[in-house]
Design a protein around this motif. Structure first.
Motif, mmCIF file in Angstrom:
data_model
loop_
_atom_site.group_PDB
_atom_site.id
_atom_site.type_symbol
_atom_site.label_atom_id
_atom_site.label_comp_id
_atom_site.label_asym_id
_atom_site.label_seq_id
_atom_site.Cartn_x
_atom_site.Cartn_y
_atom_site.Cartn_z
ATOM 1 N N ILE A 251 0.851 -1.189 0.000
ATOM 2 C CA ILE A 251 0.000 0.000 0.000
ATOM 3 C C ILE A 251 0.888 1.241 0.000
ATOM 4 C CG2 ILE A 251 -1.985 1.083 1.110
ATOM 5 C CD1 ILE A 251 -2.201 -1.487 2.856
ATOM 6 N N PRO A 252 0.955 1.987 -1.097
ATOM 7 C CA PRO A 252 1.807 3.182 -1.133
ATOM 8 C C PRO A 252 1.390 4.194 -0.066
ATOM 9 C CG PRO A 252 1.038 2.600 -3.335
ATOM 10 C CD PRO A 252 0.271 1.753 -2.374
ATOM 11 N N LEU A 253 2.368 4.689 0.684
ATOM 12 C CA LEU A 253 2.125 5.729 1.679
ATOM 13 C C LEU A 253 2.642 7.075 1.175
ATOM 14 C CD1 LEU A 253 1.425 6.819 4.520
ATOM 15 C CD2 LEU A 253 3.694 6.037 5.264
ATOM 16 N N GLN A 254 3.912 7.122 0.810
ATOM 17 C CA GLN A 254 4.639 8.294 0.306
ATOM 18 C C GLN A 254 5.018 9.288 1.400
ATOM 19 O OE1 GLN A 254 5.565 7.139 -2.127
ATOM 20 N NE2 GLN A 254 4.053 6.514 -3.619
ATOM 21 N N SER A 255 4.139 9.560 2.355
ATOM 22 C CA SER A 255 4.512 10.450 3.453
ATOM 23 C C SER A 255 3.583 10.220 4.635
ATOM 24 C CB SER A 255 4.434 11.918 3.016
ATOM 25 O OG SER A 255 4.728 12.777 4.112
ATOM 26 N N GLY A 256 4.127 10.412 5.842
ATOM 27 C CA GLY A 256 3.323 10.367 7.054
ATOM 28 C C GLY A 256 2.928 11.749 7.525
ATOM 29 N N SER A 257 3.080 12.748 6.672
ATOM 30 C CA SER A 257 2.672 14.129 6.950
ATOM 31 C C SER A 257 1.491 14.486 6.059
ATOM 32 C CB SER A 257 3.833 15.094 6.677
ATOM 33 O OG SER A 257 3.373 16.414 6.461
ATOM 34 N N ASN A 258 0.385 14.876 6.647
ATOM 35 C CA ASN A 258 -0.778 15.247 5.839
ATOM 36 C C ASN A 258 -0.506 16.467 4.970
ATOM 37 O OD1 ASN A 258 -2.458 13.152 6.630
ATOM 38 N ND2 ASN A 258 -3.330 14.296 8.348
ATOM 39 N N LYS A 259 0.341 17.368 5.451
ATOM 40 C CA LYS A 259 0.692 18.535 4.633
ATOM 41 C C LYS A 259 1.396 18.093 3.359
ATOM 42 C CE LYS A 259 3.585 22.676 4.458
ATOM 43 N NZ LYS A 259 4.180 22.249 3.171
ATOM 44 N N ILE A 260 2.378 17.214 3.503
ATOM 45 C CA ILE A 260 3.122 16.748 2.328
ATOM 46 C C ILE A 260 2.222 15.911 1.424
ATOM 47 C CG2 ILE A 260 5.102 15.412 1.538
ATOM 48 C CD1 ILE A 260 5.811 18.100 2.841
ATOM 49 N N LEU A 261 1.376 15.074 2.001
ATOM 50 C CA LEU A 261 0.439 14.295 1.179
ATOM 51 C C LEU A 261 -0.440 15.221 0.348
ATOM 52 C CD1 LEU A 261 -0.713 11.493 3.661
ATOM 53 C CD2 LEU A 261 0.711 11.199 1.625
ATOM 54 N N ASN A 262 -0.901 16.308 0.950
ATOM 55 C CA ASN A 262 -1.716 17.273 0.221
ATOM 56 C C ASN A 262 -0.896 17.949 -0.874
ATOM 57 O OD1 ASN A 262 -4.245 18.958 -0.004
ATOM 58 N ND2 ASN A 262 -2.775 20.565 0.475
ATOM 59 N N ASP A 263 0.357 18.313 -0.558
ATOM 60 C CA ASP A 263 1.217 18.937 -1.569
ATOM 61 C C ASP A 263 1.512 17.983 -2.725
ATOM 62 O OD1 ASP A 263 1.291 21.201 -0.031
ATOM 63 O OD2 ASP A 263 3.324 20.884 0.734
ATOM 64 N N MET A 264 1.559 16.694 -2.429
ATOM 65 C CA MET A 264 1.792 15.682 -3.461
ATOM 66 C C MET A 264 0.547 15.394 -4.299
ATOM 67 S SD MET A 264 3.935 12.759 -1.411
ATOM 68 C CE MET A 264 5.704 12.855 -1.135
ATOM 69 N N SER A 265 -0.600 15.925 -3.869
ATOM 70 C CA SER A 265 -1.901 15.641 -4.498
ATOM 71 C C SER A 265 -2.320 14.190 -4.310
ATOM 72 C CB SER A 265 -1.893 15.995 -5.993
ATOM 73 O OG SER A 265 -1.595 17.354 -6.185
ATOM 74 N N ARG A 266 -1.924 13.608 -3.176
ATOM 75 C CA ARG A 266 -2.388 12.264 -2.842
ATOM 76 C C ARG A 266 -3.840 12.348 -2.355
ATOM 77 N NH1 ARG A 266 -0.005 8.380 -5.032
ATOM 78 N NH2 ARG A 266 -0.045 6.945 -3.257
ATOM 79 N N ARG A 267 -4.585 11.259 -2.455
ATOM 80 C CA ARG A 267 -6.031 11.298 -2.215
ATOM 81 C C ARG A 267 -6.434 10.634 -0.900
ATOM 82 N NH1 ARG A 267 -9.002 10.840 -8.092
ATOM 83 N NH2 ARG A 267 -7.498 12.107 -9.262
ATOM 84 N N TYR A 268 -5.616 10.785 0.112
ATOM 85 C CA TYR A 268 -5.912 10.196 1.412
ATOM 86 C C TYR A 268 -5.110 10.930 2.467
ATOM 87 C CZ TYR A 268 -1.492 8.046 0.171
ATOM 88 O OH TYR A 268 -0.196 7.862 -0.223
ATOM 89 N N THR A 269 -5.420 10.653 3.711
ATOM 90 C CA THR A 269 -4.663 11.183 4.841
ATOM 91 C C THR A 269 -3.926 10.041 5.526
ATOM 92 O OG1 THR A 269 -6.498 10.845 6.360
ATOM 93 C CG2 THR A 269 -6.381 12.995 5.228
ATOM 94 N N LYS A 270 -3.003 10.401 6.415
ATOM 95 C CA LYS A 270 -2.306 9.358 7.162
ATOM 96 C C LYS A 270 -3.265 8.615 8.081
ATOM 97 C CE LYS A 270 -0.606 12.253 10.989
ATOM 98 N NZ LYS A 270 0.610 12.752 11.675
#
Length: 426
Positions: A251-270
């Motif tokens: 399961i790809p995570l990419q980051s444990g920071s919601n700020k970075i996930l948002n900056d990455m345009s990922r579609r989920y939260t930690k």
């Protein structure tokens, strides 16, 4: 005799597609051989996820020219789709074929040096699966991606999300079974988005998995990678009860920071990610869970990185694939400020890779003194052979040619210094 050599970089999808190309060349009278044995044709199937992937392709071309100077070299795959004009300038490259044309075998024999067309509007799904390995086959069920994460070039290289028909997938699994292969890995770029055919949604992933679970017996089915927002309770619960699907999730995570996930345009939260992992472990305590992490994304200061580190320390995962952020042309991340120096990216990568080794060893320890099913591969190192348990524990025993490709119940005895479990066949 006409000969062909093929080399594959990158993901499981590339390996399945290379295998399909091998069969197409064989139908034209070619025999497969090493790329260093002066074959008539050499095909390099490329990846372009990172800058390093591009460099590997360039370095391989140079090596081939030294060892197989008489061969014609064709470069295909994601790098070829993104940078055809750059690749054709590499000394020794004879032809570049983009993603839309790479399965057209006649393209390899005409006089054009670059065969390229934009792939963004492609609706064609090219079915493929690998059968080179006697133990495992990678079966492509989905291609392309509609997401558009800020760091990713894959939609530019592979186009929009599109899938195979469910009945064709079932037929391909039976073909694989007929070859004596014991495990099938369902592969895709965004497999959770399975079901789009001719630009319209016709199926869902759970429908595919239910049909496979109903029809396919006496073989392992593994899912390669699935986005956390697309991994729903129905899928988790089906796998928990199945005798066909193995207890392994990537399961790809990419980051444990919601700020970075948002900056990455990922579609989920930690929080959603943690919820998915907790659900899996509640139903399947012995399940293996892995994930991808990118470090050094623009704006990931020390505080944001520590959020990722602390999140990964507390979550019940079994291993990590860690990547330092790599700038890729034509991605939105290039416009972001607060660039992280490469030396810091590399330092953070080392920290998380050390954490991954600890997590893997901890998971392996939990499974010691138990018996798991292992399928052994055709690889011999220091008189040992290797295989993976159903829940993805790498295992080794003394080499025995008669065990290649066989399912065996193995007692997991101890962990070696190389973090591989020594087993004993029961």
């Amino acid at each position: 005799m006409k000969t062909v050599g093929l080399h594959t970089f990158g993901c499981k999808l590339n390996f399945s597609e290379t295998s399909t190309l091998i069969e197409k060349f064989k139908s034209k009278g070619y025999k497969k051989t090493s790329i260093y044995n002066n074959p008539s044709q050499i095909i390099i199937n490329t990846c372009s996820v990172t800058e390093n992937a591009d460099k590997k392709c360039s370095d391989l071309v140079k090596k081939i020219r030294r060892k197989s100077p008489k061969s014609k070299i064709t470069v295909i795959g994601c790098f070829a789709q993104l940078k055809p004009n750059k690749i054709i300038q590499l000394e020794g490259v004879d032809k570049v074929i983009g993603s839309e044309n790479k399965f057209n075998i006649d393209s390899y024999f005409n006089e054009e040096k670059i065969i390229y067309s934009p792939i963004q509007e492609s609706r064609i799904f090219h079915s493929s699966f690998s059968t080179e390995d006697r133990t495992r086959a990678f079966l492509k069920v989905q291609d392309g991606c509609n997401y558009g994460c800020a760091f990713c070039t894959i939609p530019l290289a592979r186009g929009k999300s599109r899938s195979a028909e469910i009945n064709q997938i079932i037929k391909n699994i039976y073909k694989i079974i007929d070859k004596g292969i014991k495990e099938v890995v369902l592969s895709g770029i965004n497999i959770g988005d399975f079901g789009i055919i001719n630009n319209r949604r016709k199926h869902s992933l759970i429908q595919l998995l239910e049909e496979i679970n109903r029809q396919i017996k006496n073989i392992r089915i593994r899912i390669s990678s699935i986005e956390p927002n697309l991994l729903n309770d129905d899928i988790i619960e089906l796998i928990s009860k199945s005798k066909t699907f193995v207890k392994h999730f990537h399961i790809p995570l990419q980051s444990g920071s919601n700020k970075i996930l948002n900056d990455m345009s990922r579609r989920y939260t930690k929080e959603l990610y943690y919820e998915r992992v907790t659900k899996i472990k509640t139903l399947m305590p012995d399940a293996c869970i892995g994930g991808d992490v990118i470090v050094g994304f623009p704006g990931e200061n020390e505080n944001e990185f520590n959020k990722t580190l602390e999140f990964l320390k507390k979550i019940d995962m079994s291993y990590l694939h860690v990547f330092p952020y790599s700038e890729r042309p034509n991605t939105r991340a290039l416009n972001k400020k607060d660039i992280i120096p490469i030396e810091i990216r590399n330092e953070r990568s080392k920290i998380l890779r050390m954490l991954s080794e600890k997590k893997k060893r901890f998971f392996y320890n939990l499974n010691l003194k138990t018996t798991r099913e292992v399928i052994f591969e055709n690889k011999k190192i220091d008189n040992y052979m290797y295989g993976f348990t159903d829940n993805y524990i790498k295992t080794k025993i003394k080499f025995d040619e008669n065990l290649i490709g066989k399912n065996k119940n193995v007692y997991l005895n101890k962990i070696d210094s190389d973090c591989i479990v020594q087993g004993k066949i029961l």
